[in-house]
Scaffold this motif. Structure first.
Motif, PDB file in Angstrom:
ATOM      1  N   THR A  63       0.820  -1.210   0.000  1.00  0.00           N
ATOM      2  CA  THR A  63       0.000   0.000   0.000  1.00  0.00           C
ATOM      3  C   THR A  63       0.855   1.262   0.000  1.00  0.00           C
ATOM      4  O   THR A  63       0.374   2.331  -0.312  1.00  0.00           O
ATOM      5  CB  THR A  63      -0.924   0.066   1.234  1.00  0.00           C
ATOM      6  N   LEU A  65       3.211   2.192  -1.993  1.00  0.00           N
ATOM      7  CA  LEU A  65       3.768   2.646  -3.268  1.00  0.00           C
ATOM      8  C   LEU A  65       3.175   3.979  -3.710  1.00  0.00           C
ATOM      9  O   LEU A  65       1.980   4.202  -3.567  1.00  0.00           O
ATOM     10  CB  LEU A  65       3.490   1.605  -4.359  1.00  0.00           C
ATOM     11  N   ASN A  67       1.793   6.012  -6.510  1.00  0.00           N
ATOM     12  CA  ASN A  67       1.175   5.426  -7.690  1.00  0.00           C
ATOM     13  C   ASN A  67       1.170   6.322  -8.935  1.00  0.00           C
ATOM     14  O   ASN A  67       0.596   7.409  -8.915  1.00  0.00           O
ATOM     15  CB  ASN A  67      -0.268   5.016  -7.339  1.00  0.00           C
ATOM     16  N   VAL A  69       0.393   4.523 -11.844  1.00  0.00           N
ATOM     17  CA  VAL A  69      -0.305   3.611 -12.755  1.00  0.00           C
ATOM     18  C   VAL A  69      -1.732   4.107 -12.941  1.00  0.00           C
ATOM     19  O   VAL A  69      -2.418   4.432 -11.971  1.00  0.00           O
ATOM     20  CB  VAL A  69      -0.357   2.167 -12.189  1.00  0.00           C
ATOM     21  N   GLY A  70      -2.161   4.177 -14.188  1.00  0.00           N
ATOM     22  CA  GLY A  70      -3.544   4.560 -14.483  1.00  0.00           C
ATOM     23  C   GLY A  70      -4.132   3.527 -15.414  1.00  0.00           C
ATOM     24  O   GLY A  70      -4.715   2.564 -14.977  1.00  0.00           O
ATOM     25  N   TYR A  74      -7.883   5.080 -11.935  1.00  0.00           N
ATOM     26  CA  TYR A  74      -7.027   6.142 -11.420  1.00  0.00           C
ATOM     27  C   TYR A  74      -7.114   6.344  -9.914  1.00  0.00           C
ATOM     28  O   TYR A  74      -8.169   6.159  -9.302  1.00  0.00           O
ATOM     29  CB  TYR A  74      -7.364   7.447 -12.156  1.00  0.00           C
ATOM     30  N   ALA A 403       4.956   2.691  -8.001  1.00  0.00           N
ATOM     31  CA  ALA A 403       4.276   1.953  -9.062  1.00  0.00           C
ATOM     32  C   ALA A 403       4.364   2.909 -10.248  1.00  0.00           C
ATOM     33  O   ALA A 403       3.586   3.857 -10.332  1.00  0.00           O
ATOM     34  CB  ALA A 403       2.835   1.661  -8.671  1.00  0.00           C
ATOM     35  N   GLY A 405       4.056   3.113 -13.551  1.00  0.00           N
ATOM     36  CA  GLY A 405       3.278   3.272 -14.775  1.00  0.00           C
ATOM     37  C   GLY A 405       3.000   1.922 -15.387  1.00  0.00           C
ATOM     38  O   GLY A 405       3.373   0.882 -14.811  1.00  0.00           O
TER      39      GLY A 405
ATOM     40  N   GLU B  88      -7.223  -0.149   4.129  1.00  0.00           N
ATOM     41  CA  GLU B  88      -6.492   0.426   2.993  1.00  0.00           C
ATOM     42  C   GLU B  88      -5.735  -0.628   2.199  1.00  0.00           C
ATOM     43  O   GLU B  88      -5.573  -0.505   0.981  1.00  0.00           O
ATOM     44  CB  GLU B  88      -5.524   1.502   3.487  1.00  0.00           C
ATOM     45  N   GLY B  89      -5.294  -1.654   2.899  1.00  0.00           N
ATOM     46  CA  GLY B  89      -4.570  -2.729   2.217  1.00  0.00           C
ATOM     47  C   GLY B  89      -5.418  -3.421   1.163  1.00  0.00           C
ATOM     48  O   GLY B  89      -4.898  -4.078   0.266  1.00  0.00           O
ATOM     49  N   ASP B  92      -7.109   0.265  -1.471  1.00  0.00           N
ATOM     50  CA  ASP B  92      -6.234   1.148  -2.253  1.00  0.00           C
ATOM     51  C   ASP B  92      -5.378   0.426  -3.294  1.00  0.00           C
ATOM     52  O   ASP B  92      -4.496   1.026  -3.890  1.00  0.00           O
ATOM     53  CB  ASP B  92      -5.288   1.915  -1.303  1.00  0.00           C
ATOM     54  N   VAL B  93      -5.622  -0.862  -3.503  1.00  0.00           N
ATOM     55  CA  VAL B  93      -4.745  -1.611  -4.404  1.00  0.00           C
ATOM     56  C   VAL B  93      -5.193  -1.463  -5.860  1.00  0.00           C
ATOM     57  O   VAL B  93      -6.332  -1.790  -6.210  1.00  0.00           O
ATOM     58  CB  VAL B  93      -4.710  -3.109  -4.016  1.00  0.00           C
ATOM     59  N   HIS B  94      -4.296  -0.969  -6.692  1.00  0.00           N
ATOM     60  CA  HIS B  94      -4.605  -0.832  -8.123  1.00  0.00           C
ATOM     61  C   HIS B  94      -4.649  -2.225  -8.760  1.00  0.00           C
ATOM     62  O   HIS B  94      -3.747  -3.040  -8.539  1.00  0.00           O
ATOM     63  CB  HIS B  94      -3.538   0.031  -8.806  1.00  0.00           C
ATOM     64  N   LEU B  96      -4.008  -3.306 -11.606  1.00  0.00           N
ATOM     65  CA  LEU B  96      -2.954  -3.682 -12.553  1.00  0.00           C
ATOM     66  C   LEU B  96      -1.640  -4.032 -11.853  1.00  0.00           C
ATOM     67  O   LEU B  96      -0.722  -4.535 -12.486  1.00  0.00           O
ATOM     68  CB  LEU B  96      -2.730  -2.565 -13.576  1.00  0.00           C
ATOM     69  N   LEU B  97      -1.562  -3.800 -10.541  1.00  0.00           N
ATOM     70  CA  LEU B  97      -0.303  -4.071  -9.835  1.00  0.00           C
ATOM     71  C   LEU B  97       0.227  -5.484 -10.073  1.00  0.00           C
ATOM     72  O   LEU B  97       1.388  -5.657 -10.426  1.00  0.00           O
ATOM     73  CB  LEU B  97      -0.440  -3.810  -8.330  1.00  0.00           C
ATOM     74  N   LEU B 100       2.163  -6.105 -13.321  1.00  0.00           N
ATOM     75  CA  LEU B 100       3.458  -5.491 -13.591  1.00  0.00           C
ATOM     76  C   LEU B 100       4.551  -6.526 -13.337  1.00  0.00           C
ATOM     77  O   LEU B 100       4.378  -7.422 -12.515  1.00  0.00           O
ATOM     78  CB  LEU B 100       3.687  -4.285 -12.665  1.00  0.00           C
TER      79      LEU B 100
END
Lengths: 443, 482
Positions: A63, A65, A67, A69-70, A74, A403, A405, B88-89, B92-94, B96-97, B100
């Protein structure tokens, strides 16, 4: 460990009234041979234990990072009031407002949400939400197929690959033909798009800003699409609409998009919000719930679910869509988010995203070996060309706490050295500078 | 209540949330910019908070009212799962992570939640594997029918038809049609079961699948279910299980054991996640062995070292049906709910849901017609035909219940029951609540004979009286305009 309130005495009384002596007798219609062969689940846990276990799992996710990355999803700020208001259980423990007299709060909120989506997109009508931006785009494509009676769809490859893949997956058993037009220098190739238009074309699908972050004015393409009697469909990023020309202003017939940026957490991919708006004449082709204003027997304004003859519970196999549950609570988040930031706040938010991204472009362009692609104007996301495969750089940047991109080589052939960088209003000048310094260090 | 747009005050501003230290940048070429200003409102934060707080108070909800909306399983939604979803763990995680390079380690917690939920659901249903991606029940249905289509195509079979009973949810025929199939409707027999003779007549080598709800929408478990599945398999068709009513089956019967090939589950029904005013839900789809290779991309796998990864290798997959891994936030709550209840708690949930439904059935059957008089499962379906003779229809009963503080049962569904009243109390409602509701239902039955106008006038005590739905449809007003 369940939430059953009955006392043993009450269970006894209820069985007596039913006229049986054991709970097991209630299941006598299920023959022995059809009983569950196994039900090997762990024993129940206390609330404290479950919470602790999940806290540990949450801690296994990264958590910290910063960010960048989009790629269509977003990292925007969510005001606390959004969380507080959607946590009103009078909202979140209700169901679809089938009974309007005891659901006016929900119905009015959705009517307001529909208005907000219309205002953002510059179009006439909206529905009460769809699952996500990808399924919304698929539904829009099918609306075009139905309303034109044609089956060819031209797709600009600047449309998010995830959404294009979803379109192809959903239609693989239907007679819908897709023609994909490659982008040139990250932008829609107008000549190619127009060249494929014919009297079989149901729709042309474009995205603004496109997947590479490029901003465009598609008005000229839309005009040509209409000359062939086809529909123009735009997939858009709602925050950008605080600044950019709206799909309505460009003449698009349908606009869809992912509403996650409007106050909805990233939450590992969902729940999100598919929104859709269209010109008035397409309203009866729209999928999903729609709320309308009407009056009660005293002439007082009230709201109801309307135009339901489009829907599965009435039309069954002839419905415009099979959707039943939607993403109402996410739509409520979006409406509250927009109401909180307001008309001027949305412009300001868009402006700050733009400014941060421009600042990041300038900063990154000073890193030796990095080329910021400037062939198109952008909003808050842009591509950079690295001297090495982006994948390797991403790996190193993660170690440094970023993170950084999305590596475009994952989605586009021959773009292994390109990185798609998103800079929202949450990124500070300092973070952008550190990002740039770290990139310099890893290259 | 005024619309939020009607509360707009030119010049008023809420606190600014966007702040940037970045210098003012050269603007975009005006041709890219929005010309027409929006009519979005300008309000203070308190204006907005008060507006939505007051709107919330105009709704009935599980937390405020008994909500026996049949087929929707409006059980209590435990509060602790809401708190977990806000960690949040998780939030909030995107997404696409993990895609990568080197990103696999960044979302191990979320991947474990998905993997473990899949395993629990597989055991609960007896299915081989699940995809967690479908974002609602109907979305699961569409995914399921797409899996069926991919299977037949792969086997080189040309199949055109999907059979659905006339008691099915509207989403079943809609999903089959949208996936490219023609729908054939099988009638329900006098016993409340799908008419087997008609089914046999319609089932042939052009049948792709039969879609069944079990227990069905009358709240009845069909003891011929295995036979129906076996016949379909003999004809080379697959069998689809609409899991909307799974709540009654927990630990009692499993679709996998009954011979089903595809199952969708509504996590927001059976596994206690809130319905959110219509969504988000989650509709994971489970499959038997022969369909595993067609599941959507990607799949969560557990590696030998105990870590989790996303598998994108799926040559026969139906492709992408969701952008990522499904409605993760909803799946997370359902996972927490399953852990909390455990084996015994889930069985108890099913048993008490069925007990509550049968209690309502027993107490009300002298007052309302019961078209299929037998032990029910999670819900009981009455008909208001007797009351309709005095002009009191299911709709009127619903409106009177609203005035008395109850969310009405589902009305006019299933379509095969005239004046249907479909009551699903769920296991989390107490006997006291049921008794009070039953008293009002009995009072309605009495009023229908003695003073029907009293019911037909309802509701009188809500924010609005009966609304003109015809006007709403004929003169659509679907948005505010300045």
């Amino acid at each position: 460990m369940s939430y059953v309130p009955h006392t043993q005495e009450e269970i006894g009384q209820m069985l007596k009234i039913i006229g049986i002596s054991s709970v097991e007798e209630l299941f006598k219609d299920i023959p022995k041979s059809l009983r569950a062969k196994s039900f090997d689940l762990p024993p129940g846990m206390s609330e404290f234990e479950v919470t602790g276990r999940l806290k540990k799992l949450a801690a296994k996710n990264a958590t910290g990072l910063v960010n960048f990355v989009g790629a269509g999803f977003y990292d925007h700020f969510i005001p606390a009031a959004v969380d507080a208001l959607v946590s009103r259980s009078e909202f979140y423990t209700a169901y679809t407002p089938y009974q309007p007299e005891c659901s006016q709060g929900w119905l009015q909120a959705i009517y307001e949400y529909q208005t907000i989506i219309c205002e953002l997109t510059g179009l006439d009508v909206s529905n009460a939400s769809l699952y996500d931006g990808g399924t919304a785009l698929y539904e829009a494509a099918m609306m075009a197929v139905r309303s034109t009676g044609r089956n060819k769809i031209i797709v600009d490859s600047g449309v998010n690959l995830i959404y294009r893949t979803m379109l192809y997956s959903y239609t693989s058993n239907l007679s819908v033909e897709f023609v994909e037009i490659p982008v040139v220098h990250g932008q829609s190739s107008r000549d190619e798009l127009v060249k494929h238009l014919d009297d079989k074309t149901a729709a042309v699908i474009m995205q603004n800003p496109n997947f590479f972050g490029a901003v465009d004015d598609h008005s000229d393409v839309v005009e040509k699409v209409h000359k062939f009697g086809a529909l123009a469909i735009a997939s858009v990023y709602p925050i950008s609409l605080g600044m950019l020309k709206s799909p309505g202003e460009m003449g698009f017939d349908i606009a869809t998009g992912e509403g996650q940026s409007l106050g909805i957490p990233l939450s590992f991919g969902g729940p999100y919000l598919g929104f859709m708006a269209a010109k008035q004449e397409l309203v009866r082709q729209m999928p999903g719930r729609i709320v309308g204003a009407t009056v009660d027997t005293d002439g007082k304004r009230g709201f109801v679910l309307t135009l339901q003859t489009r829907e599965q519970h009435i039309r069954r196999e002839k419905a415009t869509s099979n959707i039943c549950s939607n993403e109402a609570l996410c739509a409520l988040r979006a409406a509250i988010f927009v109401a909180l930031i307001g008309k001027e706040g949305l412009k300001e938010l868009a402006e700050h995203n733009y400014r941060n991204a421009e600042f990041a472009k300038d900063t990154l362009s000073k890193v030796s070996g990095v080329e910021v692609k400037r062939s198109s104007p952008t909003f808050n996301e842009f591509t950079i060309l690295l001297p090495r495969p982006a994948n390797e750089v991403v790996y190193r940047m993660i170690e440094k706490g970023f993170a950084p991109g999305f590596p475009l080589g994952k989605f586009y052939k021959g773009m292994d050295n390109y990185l798609l960088v998103a800079v929202t209003e949450k990124r500070t000048k300092e973070e952008i500078r550190k990002f740039s310094d770290s990139l310099e260090a890893v290259l | 209540m005024k619309l939020i747009f009607e509360k707009h005050k030119e010049g008023r501003r809420g606190p600014s949330h966007a702040k940037t230290g970045a210098p003012k940048a050269k603007g975009l070429d005006p041709k890219y910019l929005r010309k027409k200003d929006t009519n979005l409102p300008s309000l203070s934060e308190l204006d907005v908070v008060r507006h939505y707080t007051n709107l919330s108070r105009l709704n009935y909800s599980v937390d405020t009212n008994f909500y026996p909306l049949g087929s929707c399983t409006m059980k209590y939604n435990p509060k602790f799962t809401e708190r977990i979803a806000l960690f949040e763990g998780f939030s909030d995680v995107h997404p696409l992570l993990p895609q990568l390079s080197g990103g696999g380690v960044l979302a191990q917690g979320s991947l474990e939640v998905l993997y473990e939920t899949e395993r629990l659901l597989s055991e609960i249903t007896g299915m081989k594997a699940f995809t967690m991606q479908p974002m609602a029940g109907a979305h699961g249905e569409l995914t399921g029918v797409m899996l069926i289509a991919a299977y037949h195509k792969d086997k080189g079979r040309r199949r055109k038809f999907v059979l659905v009973p006339d008691s099915s949810h509207g989403t079943n025929p809609a999903s089959a049609a949208i996936a490219g199939y023609q729908v054939i409707v099988i009638p329900t027999g006098k016993d409340g079961y799908m008419d087997l003779a008609e089914y046999k007549k319609k089932l042939n080598n052009e049948t792709a699948a039969v879609m069944l709800t079990c227990p069905d929408t009358l709240g009845i478990f069909n003891p011929h279910i295995k036979e129906i599945a076996d016949m379909a398999h003999e004809a080379g068709a697959l069998v689809y299980y609409d899991g909307a009513n799974l709540n009654a089956m927990l630990g009692k019967a499993r679709p996998g054991d009954l011979g089903f090939d595809v199952v969708h589950i509504n996590l927001h029904k059976t596994f206690g996640t809130p319905h959110g005013g219509g969504g988000p839900g989650a509709g994971p789809v489970g499959v038997s062995e022969k369909l595993v290779e067609y599941l959507p991309i990607s799949r969560v796998v557990r590696r030998g070292d105990g870590t989790y990864a996303l598998d994108y290798q799926a040559h026969k997959s139906i492709g992408y049906i969701a952008p990522f891994y499904g409605n993760f936030g909803v799946i997370l709550k359902a996972y927490a709910y399953m852990l909390r209840l455990g084996r015994e708690g889930l069985i108890e949930a099913a048993e008490m849901a069925v007990l509550n439904a049968n209690y309502c059935l027993a107490k009300l059957k002298d007052y309302y017609d019961l078209p299929y008089d037998r032990t029910c499962m999670h819900e009981c379906v009455f008909s208001a035909s007797r009351q309709a003779k005095n002009g009191v229809h299911a709709l009127d009963i619903a409106k009177y219940l609203i005035d008395r503080g109850y969310h009405p049962p589902t009305i006019y569904f299933p379509l095969i029951v005239k004046e249907a009243l479909m009551i699903e109390p769920t296991e989390t409602e107490s006997k006291d609540t049921l008794d009070a509701f039953i008293d009002v239902m009995i009072e309605i039955a009495r009023l229908a004979e003695q003073d029907p106008t009293k019911i037909k006038e309802a509701p009188l005590y809500m924010p609005v009286k009966r609304l003109d739905e015809t006007k709403a449809a004929r003169e659509p007003n679907l948005r505010w305009r300045p």
